[in-house]
Design a protein around this motif. Structure first.
Motif, PDB file in Angstrom:
ATOM      1  N   VAL A  85      43.779  13.805 -25.538  1.00 32.30           N
ATOM      2  CA  VAL A  85      44.911  14.542 -26.121  1.00 32.30           C
ATOM      3  C   VAL A  85      44.468  15.738 -26.971  1.00 32.30           C
ATOM      4  O   VAL A  85      45.265  16.627 -27.244  1.00 32.30           O
ATOM      5  CB  VAL A  85      45.871  13.642 -26.945  1.00 32.30           C
ATOM      6  CG1 VAL A  85      46.492  12.577 -26.065  1.00 32.30           C
ATOM      7  CG2 VAL A  85      45.185  13.032 -28.156  1.00 32.30           C
ATOM      8  N   LEU A  86      43.200  15.750 -27.378  1.00 37.81           N
ATOM      9  CA  LEU A  86      42.707  16.901 -28.146  1.00 37.81           C
ATOM     10  C   LEU A  86      42.016  17.936 -27.249  1.00 37.81           C
ATOM     11  O   LEU A  86      41.667  19.018 -27.701  1.00 37.81           O
ATOM     12  CB  LEU A  86      41.701  16.448 -29.214  1.00 37.81           C
ATOM     13  CG  LEU A  86      42.249  15.693 -30.420  1.00 37.81           C
ATOM     14  CD1 LEU A  86      41.095  15.221 -31.315  1.00 37.81           C
ATOM     15  CD2 LEU A  86      43.206  16.560 -31.232  1.00 37.81           C
ATOM     16  N   TYR A 132      46.095  20.101 -26.347  1.00 36.54           N
ATOM     17  CA  TYR A 132      46.298  19.957 -27.789  1.00 36.54           C
ATOM     18  C   TYR A 132      47.761  20.167 -28.187  1.00 36.54           C
ATOM     19  O   TYR A 132      48.359  19.347 -28.887  1.00 36.54           O
ATOM     20  CB  TYR A 132      45.393  20.952 -28.524  1.00 36.54           C
ATOM     21  CG  TYR A 132      45.549  20.955 -30.020  1.00 36.54           C
ATOM     22  CD1 TYR A 132      44.875  20.020 -30.796  1.00 36.54           C
ATOM     23  CD2 TYR A 132      46.385  21.870 -30.654  1.00 36.54           C
ATOM     24  CE1 TYR A 132      45.022  20.015 -32.165  1.00 36.54           C
ATOM     25  CE2 TYR A 132      46.534  21.874 -32.028  1.00 36.54           C
ATOM     26  CZ  TYR A 132      45.854  20.943 -32.781  1.00 36.54           C
ATOM     27  OH  TYR A 132      46.004  20.929 -34.141  1.00 36.54           O
ATOM     28  N   ASP A 133      48.350  21.255 -27.734  1.00 38.04           N
ATOM     29  CA  ASP A 133      49.731  21.561 -28.128  1.00 38.04           C
ATOM     30  C   ASP A 133      50.712  20.522 -27.585  1.00 38.04           C
ATOM     31  O   ASP A 133      51.635  20.108 -28.276  1.00 38.04           O
ATOM     32  CB  ASP A 133      50.138  22.952 -27.625  1.00 38.04           C
ATOM     33  CG  ASP A 133      49.468  24.064 -28.410  1.00 38.04           C
ATOM     34  OD1 ASP A 133      48.677  23.734 -29.328  1.00 38.04           O
ATOM     35  OD2 ASP A 133      49.714  25.233 -28.113  1.00 38.04           O
ATOM     36  N   ILE A 159      49.295   8.958 -30.334  1.00 39.34           N
ATOM     37  CA  ILE A 159      48.566  10.218 -30.128  1.00 39.34           C
ATOM     38  C   ILE A 159      47.730  10.522 -31.373  1.00 39.34           C
ATOM     39  O   ILE A 159      46.532  10.742 -31.297  1.00 39.34           O
ATOM     40  CB  ILE A 159      49.550  11.382 -29.849  1.00 39.34           C
ATOM     41  CG1 ILE A 159      50.199  11.173 -28.478  1.00 39.34           C
ATOM     42  CG2 ILE A 159      48.816  12.717 -29.913  1.00 39.34           C
ATOM     43  CD1 ILE A 159      51.336  12.124 -28.179  1.00 39.34           C
ATOM     44  N   TYR A 167      50.261  17.424 -26.804  1.00 39.49           N
ATOM     45  CA  TYR A 167      50.174  16.077 -27.352  1.00 39.49           C
ATOM     46  C   TYR A 167      50.042  16.075 -28.880  1.00 39.49           C
ATOM     47  O   TYR A 167      50.939  15.672 -29.591  1.00 39.49           O
ATOM     48  CB  TYR A 167      49.006  15.314 -26.716  1.00 39.49           C
ATOM     49  CG  TYR A 167      49.214  15.027 -25.252  1.00 39.49           C
ATOM     50  CD1 TYR A 167      50.215  14.152 -24.823  1.00 39.49           C
ATOM     51  CD2 TYR A 167      48.426  15.633 -24.282  1.00 39.49           C
ATOM     52  CE1 TYR A 167      50.409  13.887 -23.473  1.00 39.49           C
ATOM     53  CE2 TYR A 167      48.610  15.370 -22.929  1.00 39.49           C
ATOM     54  CZ  TYR A 167      49.603  14.494 -22.534  1.00 39.49           C
ATOM     55  OH  TYR A 167      49.788  14.235 -21.206  1.00 39.49           O
ATOM     56  N   TYR A 168      48.883  16.522 -29.357  1.00 35.85           N
ATOM     57  CA  TYR A 168      48.602  16.354 -30.789  1.00 35.85           C
ATOM     58  C   TYR A 168      49.594  17.128 -31.650  1.00 35.85           C
ATOM     59  O   TYR A 168      50.198  16.588 -32.578  1.00 35.85           O
ATOM     60  CB  TYR A 168      47.164  16.780 -31.106  1.00 35.85           C
ATOM     61  CG  TYR A 168      46.785  16.455 -32.520  1.00 35.85           C
ATOM     62  CD1 TYR A 168      46.445  15.148 -32.880  1.00 35.85           C
ATOM     63  CD2 TYR A 168      46.805  17.425 -33.520  1.00 35.85           C
ATOM     64  CE1 TYR A 168      46.130  14.828 -34.179  1.00 35.85           C
ATOM     65  CE2 TYR A 168      46.487  17.106 -34.824  1.00 35.85           C
ATOM     66  CZ  TYR A 168      46.147  15.811 -35.150  1.00 35.85           C
ATOM     67  OH  TYR A 168      45.852  15.500 -36.446  1.00 35.85           O
ATOM     68  N   LEU A 169      49.772  18.397 -31.316  1.00 36.50           N
ATOM     69  CA  LEU A 169      50.667  19.225 -32.128  1.00 36.50           C
ATOM     70  C   LEU A 169      52.101  18.694 -32.044  1.00 36.50           C
ATOM     71  O   LEU A 169      52.810  18.612 -33.046  1.00 36.50           O
ATOM     72  CB  LEU A 169      50.590  20.677 -31.643  1.00 36.50           C
ATOM     73  CG  LEU A 169      51.116  21.702 -32.630  1.00 36.50           C
ATOM     74  CD1 LEU A 169      50.250  21.758 -33.878  1.00 36.50           C
ATOM     75  CD2 LEU A 169      51.169  23.091 -31.989  1.00 36.50           C
ATOM     76  N   LYS A 170      52.486  18.305 -30.844  1.00 35.34           N
ATOM     77  CA  LYS A 170      53.828  17.746 -30.647  1.00 35.34           C
ATOM     78  C   LYS A 170      53.996  16.499 -31.526  1.00 35.34           C
ATOM     79  O   LYS A 170      55.021  16.342 -32.205  1.00 35.34           O
ATOM     80  CB  LYS A 170      54.002  17.383 -29.164  1.00 35.34           C
ATOM     81  CG  LYS A 170      55.322  16.759 -28.820  1.00 35.34           C
ATOM     82  CD  LYS A 170      56.356  17.823 -28.520  1.00 35.34           C
ATOM     83  CE  LYS A 170      57.723  17.221 -28.268  1.00 35.34           C
ATOM     84  NZ  LYS A 170      58.727  18.253 -27.968  1.00 35.34           N
ATOM     85  N   GLN A 185      52.446  15.664 -34.227  1.00 39.62           N
ATOM     86  CA  GLN A 185      52.493  15.991 -35.656  1.00 39.62           C
ATOM     87  C   GLN A 185      53.848  16.597 -36.035  1.00 39.62           C
ATOM     88  O   GLN A 185      54.295  16.473 -37.174  1.00 39.62           O
ATOM     89  CB  GLN A 185      51.350  16.943 -36.043  1.00 39.62           C
ATOM     90  CG  GLN A 185      49.964  16.288 -36.037  1.00 39.62           C
ATOM     91  CD  GLN A 185      49.751  15.270 -37.160  1.00 39.62           C
ATOM     92  OE1 GLN A 185      50.594  14.411 -37.410  1.00 39.62           O
ATOM     93  NE2 GLN A 185      48.619  15.354 -37.837  1.00 39.62           N
TER      94      GLN A 185
END
Lengths: 492, 495, 95
Positions: B371-372, B377-378, B318, B380-383, B385
């Motif tokens: 994913v952005l 965003y939350d 991701i 995929y990307y935030l998860k 990170q």
């Protein structure tokens, strides 16, 4: 959104009833700095195409951003000017979209965590009232380059000189209800950034630009759909664009239509707004924290030091001018409109009558500067010279009327008032003997009027004063003239 | 005068010493390598050969040496992964979209190497934009592994993305090469080709002038024949660079001095979670052997747990594509590289990028864009990170107990070309052991440790705490000595 | 979550990559395979975990406000597919 009571004066009468305009503004203010936000290229205006472009600005492969400390400081100073929260921790995000003037394919901006949070701006309206406008945030971001569409019939020419210059985006709450309020807000923000020195505020060069979000609604009713008018680059155009846009929306709504949320451009030649790019797809900027940059962290002590170094801001200065100098709200407002005027005034008023000083500065000096188009900072009549002129009035060397004459000469020759007074022999006559001689002459020549005065028409004394002043070439001290006249005619 | 093959047979440290003793010159050494490069074209390891530049640099190096100025890499001919921008020399990232691109600047890492006296032989082939684990995604064609199983005439992959670097070092057509590692792109190909590949801590090597894949993960490092060579070369690549905001301002130790051969008392962690389902017995066996070597050398073996290991690879797929989708937006046909004209601006963008990027790069840009995008965003990307935070915490806890960690580098030996190219996930799994340290920004190296059942090289991976490359080299050196890996590929391309 | 044809078309458009209509379905399947793989992360409880901002545990360094670059328009445009008088020349942008 704050609840703002409807002001009946702001309503626009439509065919089906009254309407209220609701506006929020996004101001883009170019940060005053030598170099760009994330590169070492110059920010100077008007250079040859692509001559102020680093490889970072051009988005060449492997190039990386590094942040300019001055730009951070300027954002903090501006935030303080907006009475706003300063966020010690903020984050730079990438705003992703494709455009030829955006070489990286993203703009580095601040999305969720801006450097400056909520603040307030007090605007001043022509009826003498003031109003608080909420500021949602201020964030730092990169400017884009410039696309020139008129160089070639089928191609666009791209110049990246402005690309990467630091901008402060100042987002207001939707608190404005009239074109006047909107332009007063822009003027106030312009004044603040100029006071703190974070932006030169020149709208004509694009260093201060406003996007206006306009919607209309029934007074106090549900918010309408808004349109964003982009890049309006003068105060006059802001007012015109808003008025036109509001009327346009009202007409559509009254005809039973609906407003499309869209971006519009103001055309100052035609005086209308028109739809900008047709948005074939909704924007999806895919914001995420820029992995080339770490979070921006500031030390509290550093922020405190900036606060300590901040100049007095316009609101505080105005309040002080009114309290300490006894100036009217109007005079104080006029004098604090920019730092140079306020500084000039303070130099003139120092040790002198503050009200008399204010009159001379706002009426005579500003009149002269307006006539000649000279900036106060470059005024050939220095504050010390104007001060000297006022001193000569106070010490009765000259009368107020002669002072006006001296001032006219100062405008021409830029000489010191003392030199002009000496050269032209304008020194006021206070010698009672000389004045008495002229008084006697006037009395002798007008026996009927003397009788009138003695018969009760005391107002005619003013006519006698005028005659004496005229004969003395204005140099006689008016108080002395008056005293002697009363003695001679009324026997006071 | 030494024979050419003798010269190219020298390790970096040996060549350095031979140059110092005056037994050879940089020009002589460089000429030998230029010939070896020319003879090894069937490997397709180079995108651009720069023999004239190499000779010029070698002459300058010899002149410096005569004048008494000798850098740490003085006169040593290197191959440079084509992800590094090199001034006025074609720099392509092995992508069609960078057609003809000659940067007007030099990357900091290569600048450091030239300042240390090194010589450039040319630019090395790689997976396009460093996206791949087999060097089969290059616009300039796949790179061949110099190694082939006995009696097998198929081409085997060198791993990726630094496949050209690995292949050229293993084939002895460069003294050493630069690589870059985003999720294992130095270590996995090093394992596949029987060489040493080391990735320093994130922030040690400047990323300035290196074509970005995933900014939060990309890190350059050396690919060499020995651990000592890697230590020497890394010392000349790293260093604080104000042009890279993520570069760390820390003193650089003398990495070569870490090679004491003494690891007595060191605690070496063996993470339970790396024993994955379906791990080939030969990998398992080699790992146990490595454990035994280190124990025999006086280290204490400590079983540890890195509980979120399993999630490193999905989180990586991701984070890396998300960053890549944005980093690769600048390849739009407007200011450099390929432009494919369409009827309007948008069409020009779309055609340029459709033709300019290969299938794997397009796939990752699409994944990253997805994913952005709004609403995801939350999830995929935030998860991802957040999971990354947990992976970092796993390592922090582990390094509270141990000094270094030993794992296999890759779950298999090199495979035949085309074997996995139809299955992205199978390909991604190559990096299952290397990705976790990348996600945590930790230093790691692969050391050749043995051969697979079919005679292909296998590496073991040493991981160390952030900025403790000294321990990584110290353990790596002992592992190398114990393994005494001496097998070399048969030079079939000379036939 | 899975990517249908419309989503693939939208994502390709956002990414400015031309994908032929008859490729959308197959590409969607490839992407779905990867999305399915990364969705393993749903198993991890991250409710009390902060996202990683950077593995580099340091503060952003600030550079001095000095002009250190520029005056190189020829170099900046040297690699451009089309340029004129040091401008980048691109297909007409319609506003």
């Amino acid at each position: 959104m704050r609840d703002i009571p409807t002001n009946p004066d702001n309503l626009i009468a439509g065919e089906t009833g009254d309407w209220e305009i609701v506006m929020g503004l996004e101001i883009h203010a170019q940060v005053s700095s030598n170099a760009k936000l994330f590169s070492g290229a110059s920010t100077e205006f008007g250079a040859d195409p692509n001559s102020q472009v680093s490889f970072v600005d051009a988005g060449l492969p492997g190039m990386l951003p590094t942040i300019n400390e001055r730009c951070v400081e300027q954002a903090v100073r501006t935030g303080m000017g907006l009475n706003a929260e300063i966020n010690l921790y903020s984050v730079f995000d990438r705003k992703n979209y494709f455009y030829p003037d955006l070489p990286q394919g993203y703009q580095i901006s601040q999305f969720k965590q801006p450097i400056v949070g909520r603040g307030t701006v007090t605007i001043e309206l022509s009826d003498g009232s003031t109003k608080e406008i909420g500021v949602e945030r201020l964030h730092l971001e990169q400017d884009a380059g410039k696309s020139l569409h008129d160089q070639h019939p089928s191609q666009t020419y791209v110049d990246l000189n402005r690309c990467g210059v630091a901008l402060m985006e100042i987002v207001s709450d939707p608190d404005m209800r009239s074109a006047e309020e909107a332009s007063a807000y822009v003027e106030k923000v312009q004044r603040i950034v100029r006071y703190v020195g974070s932006c030169d505020g020149v709208m004509a060069e694009g260093s201060l630009r406003a996007d206006v979000n306009v919607s209309v609604r029934r007074p106090g009713g549900e918010l309408g759909t808004r349109c964003e008018i982009k890049n309006v680059n003068s105060m006059r155009f802001i007012r015109q664009a808003i008025e036109h846009e509001a009327r346009r929306q009202i007409e559509i709504l009254e005809d039973g239509g609906k407003i499309d949320q869209e971006t519009r451009l103001y055309d100052p030649n035609k005086g209308v707004t028109r739809s900008m790019r047709s948005k074939e797809e909704a924007h999806d900027y895919r914001y995420f924290p820029d992995p080339d940059l770490l979070p921006l962290e500031m030390e509290q002590e550093w922020v405190d030091a900036i606060r300590a170094s901040l100049p007095e801001l316009p609101d505080a200065k105005k309040a002080r001018f009114m309290a300490d100098f006894g100036l009217s709200e109007y005079d104080a407002r006029t004098l604090v409109s920019d730092r140079d005027s306020a500084d000039y005034y303070e130099a003139v008023a120092s040790g002198r009558d503050p009200k008399l000083s204010a009159n001379w500065v706002t009426t005579d000096l500003f009149g002269y500067l307006n006539r000649t188009g000279i900036n106060i900072a470059e005024s050939p009549i220095k504050a010390a010279q104007l001060g000297q002129l006022i001193d000569r009035i106070i010490d009765k060397t000259i009368s107020g009327r002669i002072a006006k004459e001296v001032f006219e000469v100062m405008c021409e020759t830029h000489q010191d008032p003392d030199a002009i007074i000496a050269e032209k022999g304008l020194k006021q006559v206070t010698d009672e003997g000389a004045i008495t001689a002229v008084v006697d002459q006037v009395i002798a020549e007008n026996p009927d009027k003397v009788a009138d005065v003695q018969g009760g028409k005391e107002k005619l004394l003013g006519w006698f004063t005028g005659q004496v002043m005229k004969l003395s070439g204005g140099k006689a001290n008016p108080q002395a003239v008056n005293k002697i006249l009363r003695e001679k005619i009324l026997g006071d | 005068m030494a024979m050419n093959s003798d010269l190219t047979g020298l390790t970096l440290a040996e060549a350095r010493d031979a140059l110092a003793k005056g037994e050879t010159t940089s020009v002589e050494l460089t000429e030998a390598y230029i010939a070896a490069v020319a003879a090894a074209r069937p490997l397709n390891a180079f995108v651009t050969e720069t023999p004239e530049k190499a000779i010029e640099m070698a002459k300058a190096s010899d002149a410096r040496r005569s004048a008494g100025t000798v850098g740490a890499m003085e006169g040593l001919p290197l191959g440079i992964k084509d992800l590094f921008c090199t001034k006025d020399v074609l720099s392509t990232a092995s992508s069609h979209i960078l057609d003809g691109f000659q940067p007007p600047y030099e990357s900091t890492v290569t600048t450091n190497l030239w300042n240390a006296g090194a010589v450039m032989l040319g630019k090395l082939n790689m997976d396009e934009f460093a996206m791949g684990s087999s060097n089969e995604t290059s616009y300039y064609g796949p790179v061949a592994n110099p190694w082939r199983p006995e009696g097998d005439n198929r081409t085997f992959v060198p791993g990726g993305s630094s496949g050209g670097s690995a292949s050229s070092v293993a084939a002895e057509i460069v003294v050493a090469a630069t690589g870059t590692d985003t999720g294992g792109s130095i270590r996995q190909p090093a394992s596949f080709t029987g060489i040493v590949g080391a990735k320093p801590t994130y922030g040690r090597c400047s990323r300035f002038g290196v074509v970005a894949f995933a900014s939060s993960l990309d890190q350059a490092g050396p690919m060499t024949r020995t651990v000592r060579d890697a230590a020497i070369m890394m010392g000349s690549m790293v260093g604080f660079d104000p042009m890279d905001s993520t570069s760390v301002d820390m003193p650089v130790p003398d990495f070569e001095s870490a090679l004491t051969g003494d690891i007595r008392g060191l605690k070496i962690g063996i993470p339970a979670e790396y024993r994955i389902d379906g791990m080939p017995p030969e990998i398992e066996k080699l790992w146990q052997q490595g454990e035994a070597w280190l124990r025999d050398a006086g280290a204490e073996i400590v079983p540890i747990s890195l509980p979120h290991t399993k999630y490193a690879l999905p989180a990586y797929y991701i984070v890396a594509p998300a960053e890549a989708s944005s980093n690769l937006a600048r390849y739009d046909g407007m200011r450099f590289g390929l432009r494919v004209d369409g009827n309007d601006l948008t069409e020009t963008y779309e055609k340029t990028r459709a033709e300019g990027f290969g299938a794997e790069v397009q796939r990752r840009i699409m994944i990253g864009t997805y994913v952005l995008s709004a609403g995801f965003y939350d999830a995929y990307y935030l998860k991802a990170q957040k999971v990354r935070t947990l992976i970092g915490q796993d390592f922090e806890q582990a390094f509270g107990q141990v000094d270094a960690i030993l794992t296999p580098t890759a779950p298999s030996a090199a495979f035949a070309a085309g074997e996995k190219s139809g299955d992205p996930i199978a390909m991604y799994l190559n990096d299952v052991f290397t990705v976790p340290a990348s996600m945590a920004g930790l230093p790691g190296m692969s050391v050749p440790a043995g051969l697979s059942d079919n005679g292909m090289p296998l590496g073991l991976q040493v991981l160390a705490p952030a900025f403790d490359e000294m321990t990584m080299f110290r353990v790596g050196g002992v592992l190398e000595s114990a393994a005494a890996f001496s097998a070399r590929p048969r030079k079939w391309w000379l036939a | 979550m899975s990517l249908d044809k419309d989503t693939v078309r939208r994502v390709a458009r956002l990414a400015r990559i031309e994908v032929a209509e008859d490729r959308l379905e197959a590409l969607g399947q490839e992407l779905n395979q990867i999305i399915g793989f990364v969705e393993q992360l749903d198993e991890v409880d991250t409710s009390s975990v902060a996202p990683m901002t950077s593995v580099a545990k340091q503060k952003l360094r600030w550079r001095a406000d000095e002009v250190t670059s520029g005056g190189q328009a020829e170099k900046v445009t040297a690699n451009a597919p089309a340029s004129d008088m040091n401008f980048f020349v691109v297909p007409k942008v319609v506003e």
